[in-house]
Design a protein around this motif. Sequence first.
Motif, PDB file in Angstrom:
ATOM      1  N   VAL A 301       0.838  -1.208   0.000  1.00  0.00           N
ATOM      2  CA  VAL A 301       0.000   0.000   0.000  1.00  0.00           C
ATOM      3  C   VAL A 301       0.867   1.249   0.000  1.00  0.00           C
ATOM      4  O   VAL A 301       0.616   2.198  -0.757  1.00  0.00           O
ATOM      5  CB  VAL A 301      -0.951  -0.002   1.215  1.00  0.00           C
ATOM      6  CG1 VAL A 301      -1.646   1.358   1.359  1.00  0.00           C
ATOM      7  CG2 VAL A 301      -1.988  -1.109   1.067  1.00  0.00           C
ATOM      8  N   ARG A 302       1.891   1.256   0.848  1.00  0.00           N
ATOM      9  CA  ARG A 302       2.761   2.437   0.923  1.00  0.00           C
ATOM     10  C   ARG A 302       3.389   2.757  -0.428  1.00  0.00           C
ATOM     11  O   ARG A 302       3.353   3.913  -0.892  1.00  0.00           O
ATOM     12  CB  ARG A 302       3.871   2.206   1.963  1.00  0.00           C
ATOM     13  CG  ARG A 302       4.842   3.384   2.106  1.00  0.00           C
ATOM     14  CD  ARG A 302       6.013   3.041   3.006  1.00  0.00           C
ATOM     15  NE  ARG A 302       6.894   2.031   2.438  1.00  0.00           N
ATOM     16  CZ  ARG A 302       7.819   2.270   1.522  1.00  0.00           C
ATOM     17  NH1 ARG A 302       7.974   3.498   1.024  1.00  0.00           N
ATOM     18  NH2 ARG A 302       8.593   1.300   1.064  1.00  0.00           N
ATOM     19  N   ILE A 303       3.942   1.740  -1.073  1.00  0.00           N
ATOM     20  CA  ILE A 303       4.624   1.956  -2.353  1.00  0.00           C
ATOM     21  C   ILE A 303       3.635   2.342  -3.439  1.00  0.00           C
ATOM     22  O   ILE A 303       3.878   3.256  -4.233  1.00  0.00           O
ATOM     23  CB  ILE A 303       5.417   0.693  -2.753  1.00  0.00           C
ATOM     24  CG1 ILE A 303       6.579   0.472  -1.770  1.00  0.00           C
ATOM     25  CG2 ILE A 303       5.944   0.815  -4.187  1.00  0.00           C
ATOM     26  CD1 ILE A 303       7.294  -0.853  -1.960  1.00  0.00           C
ATOM     27  N   LEU A 304       2.478   1.657  -3.475  1.00  0.00           N
ATOM     28  CA  LEU A 304       1.488   1.954  -4.517  1.00  0.00           C
ATOM     29  C   LEU A 304       0.951   3.378  -4.381  1.00  0.00           C
ATOM     30  O   LEU A 304       0.831   4.104  -5.387  1.00  0.00           O
ATOM     31  CB  LEU A 304       0.340   0.950  -4.453  1.00  0.00           C
ATOM     32  CG  LEU A 304      -0.748   1.116  -5.526  1.00  0.00           C
ATOM     33  CD1 LEU A 304      -0.157   0.999  -6.931  1.00  0.00           C
ATOM     34  CD2 LEU A 304      -1.859   0.085  -5.343  1.00  0.00           C
ATOM     35  N   LEU A 305       0.637   3.809  -3.173  1.00  0.00           N
ATOM     36  CA  LEU A 305       0.121   5.168  -2.987  1.00  0.00           C
ATOM     37  C   LEU A 305       1.183   6.217  -3.303  1.00  0.00           C
ATOM     38  O   LEU A 305       0.869   7.298  -3.808  1.00  0.00           O
ATOM     39  CB  LEU A 305      -0.419   5.347  -1.562  1.00  0.00           C
ATOM     40  CG  LEU A 305      -1.633   4.492  -1.196  1.00  0.00           C
ATOM     41  CD1 LEU A 305      -2.203   4.920   0.153  1.00  0.00           C
ATOM     42  CD2 LEU A 305      -2.720   4.542  -2.269  1.00  0.00           C
ATOM     43  N   ASP A 306       2.444   5.896  -3.031  1.00  0.00           N
ATOM     44  CA  ASP A 306       3.545   6.789  -3.431  1.00  0.00           C
ATOM     45  C   ASP A 306       3.591   6.927  -4.949  1.00  0.00           C
ATOM     46  O   ASP A 306       3.822   8.016  -5.485  1.00  0.00           O
ATOM     47  CB  ASP A 306       4.888   6.253  -2.923  1.00  0.00           C
ATOM     48  CG  ASP A 306       5.111   6.559  -1.439  1.00  0.00           C
ATOM     49  OD1 ASP A 306       4.317   7.340  -0.878  1.00  0.00           O
ATOM     50  OD2 ASP A 306       6.056   6.008  -0.858  1.00  0.00           O
ATOM     51  N   MET A 307       3.372   5.809  -5.648  1.00  0.00           N
ATOM     52  CA  MET A 307       3.379   5.829  -7.117  1.00  0.00           C
ATOM     53  C   MET A 307       2.210   6.671  -7.648  1.00  0.00           C
ATOM     54  O   MET A 307       2.348   7.384  -8.645  1.00  0.00           O
ATOM     55  CB  MET A 307       3.286   4.404  -7.663  1.00  0.00           C
ATOM     56  CG  MET A 307       4.507   3.557  -7.375  1.00  0.00           C
ATOM     57  SD  MET A 307       4.257   1.795  -7.725  1.00  0.00           S
ATOM     58  CE  MET A 307       4.247   1.788  -9.508  1.00  0.00           C
ATOM     59  N   ILE A 308       1.060   6.565  -6.980  1.00  0.00           N
ATOM     60  CA  ILE A 308      -0.120   7.325  -7.400  1.00  0.00           C
ATOM     61  C   ILE A 308       0.076   8.822  -7.149  1.00  0.00           C
ATOM     62  O   ILE A 308      -0.240   9.659  -7.995  1.00  0.00           O
ATOM     63  CB  ILE A 308      -1.377   6.808  -6.667  1.00  0.00           C
ATOM     64  CG1 ILE A 308      -1.702   5.387  -7.133  1.00  0.00           C
ATOM     65  CG2 ILE A 308      -2.571   7.735  -6.895  1.00  0.00           C
ATOM     66  CD1 ILE A 308      -2.745   4.673  -6.269  1.00  0.00           C
ATOM     67  N   ASP A 309       0.622   9.158  -5.971  1.00  0.00           N
ATOM     68  CA  ASP A 309       0.803  10.567  -5.602  1.00  0.00           C
ATOM     69  C   ASP A 309       1.965  11.230  -6.328  1.00  0.00           C
ATOM     70  O   ASP A 309       1.939  12.431  -6.587  1.00  0.00           O
ATOM     71  CB  ASP A 309       1.015  10.683  -4.087  1.00  0.00           C
ATOM     72  CG  ASP A 309      -0.238  10.306  -3.307  1.00  0.00           C
ATOM     73  OD1 ASP A 309      -1.335  10.367  -3.906  1.00  0.00           O
ATOM     74  OD2 ASP A 309      -0.128   9.948  -2.126  1.00  0.00           O
ATOM     75  N   GLY A 310       2.985  10.436  -6.640  1.00  0.00           N
ATOM     76  CA  GLY A 310       4.155  11.006  -7.313  1.00  0.00           C
ATOM     77  C   GLY A 310       4.594  10.125  -8.461  1.00  0.00           C
ATOM     78  O   GLY A 310       5.621   9.430  -8.358  1.00  0.00           O
ATOM     79  N   PRO A 311       3.831  10.115  -9.557  1.00  0.00           N
ATOM     80  CA  PRO A 311       4.107   9.187 -10.666  1.00  0.00           C
ATOM     81  C   PRO A 311       5.480   9.365 -11.301  1.00  0.00           C
ATOM     82  O   PRO A 311       5.981   8.459 -11.963  1.00  0.00           O
ATOM     83  CB  PRO A 311       2.991   9.495 -11.679  1.00  0.00           C
ATOM     84  CG  PRO A 311       2.485  10.851 -11.306  1.00  0.00           C
ATOM     85  CD  PRO A 311       2.673  10.977  -9.827  1.00  0.00           C
ATOM     86  N   SER A 312       6.098  10.528 -11.096  1.00  0.00           N
ATOM     87  CA  SER A 312       7.421  10.769 -11.700  1.00  0.00           C
ATOM     88  C   SER A 312       8.547  10.143 -10.882  1.00  0.00           C
ATOM     89  O   SER A 312       9.661   9.970 -11.360  1.00  0.00           O
ATOM     90  CB  SER A 312       7.671  12.274 -11.848  1.00  0.00           C
ATOM     91  OG  SER A 312       7.656  12.898 -10.575  1.00  0.00           O
ATOM     92  N   LYS A 313       8.240   9.802  -9.620  1.00  0.00           N
ATOM     93  CA  LYS A 313       9.262   9.208  -8.751  1.00  0.00           C
ATOM     94  C   LYS A 313       9.430   7.727  -9.071  1.00  0.00           C
ATOM     95  O   LYS A 313       8.479   7.038  -9.394  1.00  0.00           O
ATOM     96  CB  LYS A 313       8.871   9.377  -7.281  1.00  0.00           C
ATOM     97  CG  LYS A 313       8.829  10.829  -6.812  1.00  0.00           C
ATOM     98  CD  LYS A 313       8.410  10.897  -5.361  1.00  0.00           C
ATOM     99  CE  LYS A 313       8.300  12.350  -4.892  1.00  0.00           C
ATOM    100  NZ  LYS A 313       7.818  12.422  -3.488  1.00  0.00           N
ATOM    101  N   ARG A 314      10.666   7.260  -8.953  1.00  0.00           N
ATOM    102  CA  ARG A 314      10.954   5.856  -9.230  1.00  0.00           C
ATOM    103  C   ARG A 314      10.835   5.058  -7.933  1.00  0.00           C
ATOM    104  O   ARG A 314      11.544   5.334  -6.969  1.00  0.00           O
ATOM    105  CB  ARG A 314      12.358   5.709  -9.823  1.00  0.00           C
ATOM    106  CG  ARG A 314      12.681   4.281 -10.234  1.00  0.00           C
ATOM    107  CD  ARG A 314      14.021   4.211 -10.961  1.00  0.00           C
ATOM    108  NE  ARG A 314      14.356   2.857 -11.342  1.00  0.00           N
ATOM    109  CZ  ARG A 314      13.893   2.239 -12.405  1.00  0.00           C
ATOM    110  NH1 ARG A 314      13.059   2.868 -13.202  1.00  0.00           N
ATOM    111  NH2 ARG A 314      14.257   1.010 -12.699  1.00  0.00           N
TER     112      ARG A 314
END
Length: 337
Positions: A301-314
Amino acid sequence: MKKVSILDVVEKSGVSLVTVSRVLNNSTTVRESNRQKVLQAMKDLGYTPSSAARSLARGSTGLIGITLQTLGDTVFDGIIHAVNESLEAKGYFLALSIASTAQLDNSAVNHFLFQEDRVDGIILLSTFAEKEYVLELKRKKIPFVIIDNHIEDTKAVTINVDNFIGGYEATRHLLDLGHSQILHISGPELYLSARDRRRGYEQAMTEAGFAPTVIGTDEFNIRCGFNSVKACLAQGIRPTAVFAGEDGLALGAMDAFRDEGYRIPQDISIVGYDDQYFAKEIHPRLTTIRQPMEKLGKEAVRILLDMIDGPSKRSKSVCLKPELIVRESTAECAAHK
């Protein structure tokens, strides 16, 4: 009495909907003075943000999808529970999809969760259609992560347990008890986790100077564990210990040895894998490798929500360490005493 809405907060605070949205989502880009205006307005109005309001603030569905093969697995159940709990805390809902192993390869194209604007992101939980799902999700630009992937060297973001270490430590535990004739009942080759557990076993045996003995199974279940032991004994293979690649296999092995007059752990030591709910309920209680189910769910969940909130971050993949749980099904080798 009229229910207070997010638009009332906008009017009361005197700031824009975008600013209110950012405050609701704990964004760090909001000026502190504006944040305080929003917080004060929420307090004055008695406003509590709902999941729907958070979704409006994000311009999103507020849904996260998860796909899996079965619900009949306590490890998966534990992961889903942790995922659901973590998502609720962030104002998201969970949409569950149970896939059939018989699905066609092109099923990803028509998967109901994989349609644009239906979910904000996807968690793939140990899916057999991994290759097809990954291609489709990338094509549709839907953020996703995989828990327990089966394709080696995948380019997707994964959350896994170090199954090699788990297999190694299970075998090392038996070796430390003086066992040298250790049988490994391996899970289906389709699973990367099963292959890694087997590699860990083989590494530990080789380091100790003993020959590995492996019997493969088609499924992770009690019947396969029972049949594997019966087949080995019929062939004259007489181990003093067994490392089973899953708790169901271990339980089946225990039943087969008892059926042949063996005592556990006096005559045969057995280690399982997963620490499923029954592992501490059976007699003797099962020594096993515990999977960190709660951490797997929370990290996904943590990683997926990070991807959603900051799609440019790897985003980086995560590999968690399993834990050896020593109970009553293992003991020092009688020949070693």
